[in-house]
Design a protein around this motif. Structure first.
Motif, PDB file in Angstrom:
ATOM      1  N   ASP A  58       0.827  -1.200   0.000  1.00 52.54           N
ATOM      2  CA  ASP A  58       0.000   0.000   0.000  1.00 52.54           C
ATOM      3  C   ASP A  58       0.865   1.255   0.000  1.00 52.54           C
ATOM      4  OD1 ASP A  58       1.047  -0.095   2.539  1.00 52.54           O
ATOM      5  OD2 ASP A  58      -0.867  -0.399   3.539  1.00 52.54           O
ATOM      6  N   GLN A  59       0.212   2.389   0.120  1.00 47.30           N
ATOM      7  CA  GLN A  59       0.927   3.663   0.090  1.00 47.30           C
ATOM      8  C   GLN A  59       1.900   3.775   1.267  1.00 47.30           C
ATOM      9  OE1 GLN A  59      -1.576   7.063  -0.398  1.00 47.30           O
ATOM     10  NE2 GLN A  59       0.128   8.481  -0.542  1.00 47.30           N
ATOM     11  N   GLN A  60       1.503   3.270   2.417  1.00 47.85           N
ATOM     12  CA  GLN A  60       2.390   3.305   3.582  1.00 47.85           C
ATOM     13  C   GLN A  60       3.659   2.489   3.313  1.00 47.85           C
ATOM     14  OE1 GLN A  60       0.534   1.922   7.174  1.00 47.85           O
ATOM     15  NE2 GLN A  60       2.301   2.382   8.436  1.00 47.85           N
ATOM     16  N   SER A  61       3.500   1.324   2.688  1.00 38.88           N
ATOM     17  CA  SER A  61       4.662   0.501   2.325  1.00 38.88           C
ATOM     18  C   SER A  61       5.554   1.249   1.349  1.00 38.88           C
ATOM     19  CB  SER A  61       4.214  -0.810   1.679  1.00 38.88           C
ATOM     20  OG  SER A  61       3.354  -1.526   2.510  1.00 38.88           O
ATOM     21  N   ALA A  62       4.945   1.871   0.351  1.00 41.19           N
ATOM     22  CA  ALA A  62       5.710   2.606  -0.658  1.00 41.19           C
ATOM     23  C   ALA A  62       6.495   3.741  -0.013  1.00 41.19           C
ATOM     24  CB  ALA A  62       4.781   3.144  -1.732  1.00 41.19           C
ATOM     25  N   THR A  63       5.860   4.453   0.898  1.00 39.20           N
ATOM     26  CA  THR A  63       6.536   5.570   1.569  1.00 39.20           C
ATOM     27  C   THR A  63       7.704   5.064   2.401  1.00 39.20           C
ATOM     28  OG1 THR A  63       4.452   6.791   1.642  1.00 39.20           O
ATOM     29  CG2 THR A  63       6.197   7.520   3.142  1.00 39.20           C
ATOM     30  N   GLN A  64       7.467   4.001   3.154  1.00 34.02           N
ATOM     31  CA  GLN A  64       8.518   3.459   4.021  1.00 34.02           C
ATOM     32  C   GLN A  64       9.703   2.935   3.203  1.00 34.02           C
ATOM     33  OE1 GLN A  64       7.099   0.478   6.707  1.00 34.02           O
ATOM     34  NE2 GLN A  64       9.030   0.309   7.786  1.00 34.02           N
ATOM     35  N   LEU A  65       9.424   2.333   2.048  1.00 31.50           N
ATOM     36  CA  LEU A  65      10.483   1.781   1.203  1.00 31.50           C
ATOM     37  C   LEU A  65      11.013   2.792   0.182  1.00 31.50           C
ATOM     38  CD1 LEU A  65       8.889  -1.720   0.558  1.00 31.50           C
ATOM     39  CD2 LEU A  65      10.821  -1.207   2.067  1.00 31.50           C
TER      40      LEU A  65
END
Length: 183
Positions: A58-65
Motif C-alpha cells: 500500500d501507500q504506507q509501504s511505498a513511503t517506508q520503502l
C-alpha cells in the motif's frame, strides 16, 4: 371472514409493492446502498483464517520503502525477494494481484522475478481481463442488441507467466464496492 380477506389482500398488495420496488432501479439502488450494508453490520466482522496471511503493498509501504505509490511500478527484484521470504517461511501458496504484462526497465529483474517464482513453485498470478465490444448495434422487434462482445485475458510477460504455477483472469472490477458476481 371479511376481516381475514382484508388482511389477505393487504398482504398480497404489500408483497407485490415490495417486489415492484425491489425490481425497479431505485429499489436495486436501495438494496445495494442500505440492504447489503445492514446485513453485513448484523453479521459482524468475520475473523480471517489463521493459516491465511495477506501481505498488502500500500501507500504506507511505498513511503517506508521510498518507492512509487503504484506497486506494479516497483522494481521486480523486491517482489522476487518477497517470494523468496514467503517460500522460506513455508507459504503453501503465494498469489499476486499485480499484473506483470509489461517488461520492467531492467530486464535482469524480470529474470530474477521469474527465477524466484520457479524456485517457490507455488506462485499464482492474475491476468487483466480485457473487454471489447464491436461497437455496432442491431435492432430486432424494437429491441437493440449488441452485435458481439469479446472478453479475454491479457497475456503476462512470457518469462514471468511461464514461471508461475497457474494464471487466472482477475474478474473483479476496479470499484470502491463490488455488488455483483461475475461468472
Amino acid at each position: 371472514m371479511a376481516r381475514g380477506l382484508k388482511y389477505f389482500f393487504l398482504g398480497i398488495f404489500t408483497g407485490l409493492l415490495g417486489v415492484t420496488i425491489y425490481l425497479s432501479p431505485a429499489g436495486l439502488w436501495l438494496e445495494e446502498r442500505f440492504g447489503l450494508s445492514a446485513l453485513f453490520q448484523l453479521r459482524g466482522a468475520i475473523k480471517a483464517p489463521d493459516e491465511v496471511v495477506v501481505v498488502a503493498l500500500d501507500q504506507q509501504s511505498a513511503t517506508q520503502l521510498k518507492l512509487h505509490v503504484k506497486p506494479r511500478l516497483w522494481p521486480r527484484n523486491i517482489h522476487a525477494r518477497l517470494i523468496d521470504q514467503l517460500a522460506a517461511a513455508g507459504a503453501s501458496a503465494i498469489i499476486f494481484d499485480l499484473i506483470f504484462d509489461t517488461p520492467s526497465d531492467i530486464p535482469e529483474q524480470d529474470e530474477e522475478l521469474a527465477n524466484a517464482i520457479k524456485r517457490a513453485g507455488n506462485v499464482l498470478l492474475v491476468e487483466r481481463l480485457d473487454y471489447q465490444d464491436s461497437g455496432s448495434l442491431n435492432q430486432l422487434d424494437g429491441i437493440t442488441y449488441q452485435a458481439f462482445i469479446q472478453e479475454g485475458a491479457t497475456q503476462l510477460l512470457p518469462i514471468i507467466g511461464e514461471a508461475a504455477k497457474a494464471r487466472a483472469p482477475f474478474t473483479l472490477p476496479k470499484a470502491e464496492r463490488v455488488h455483483h458476481y461475475w461468472t
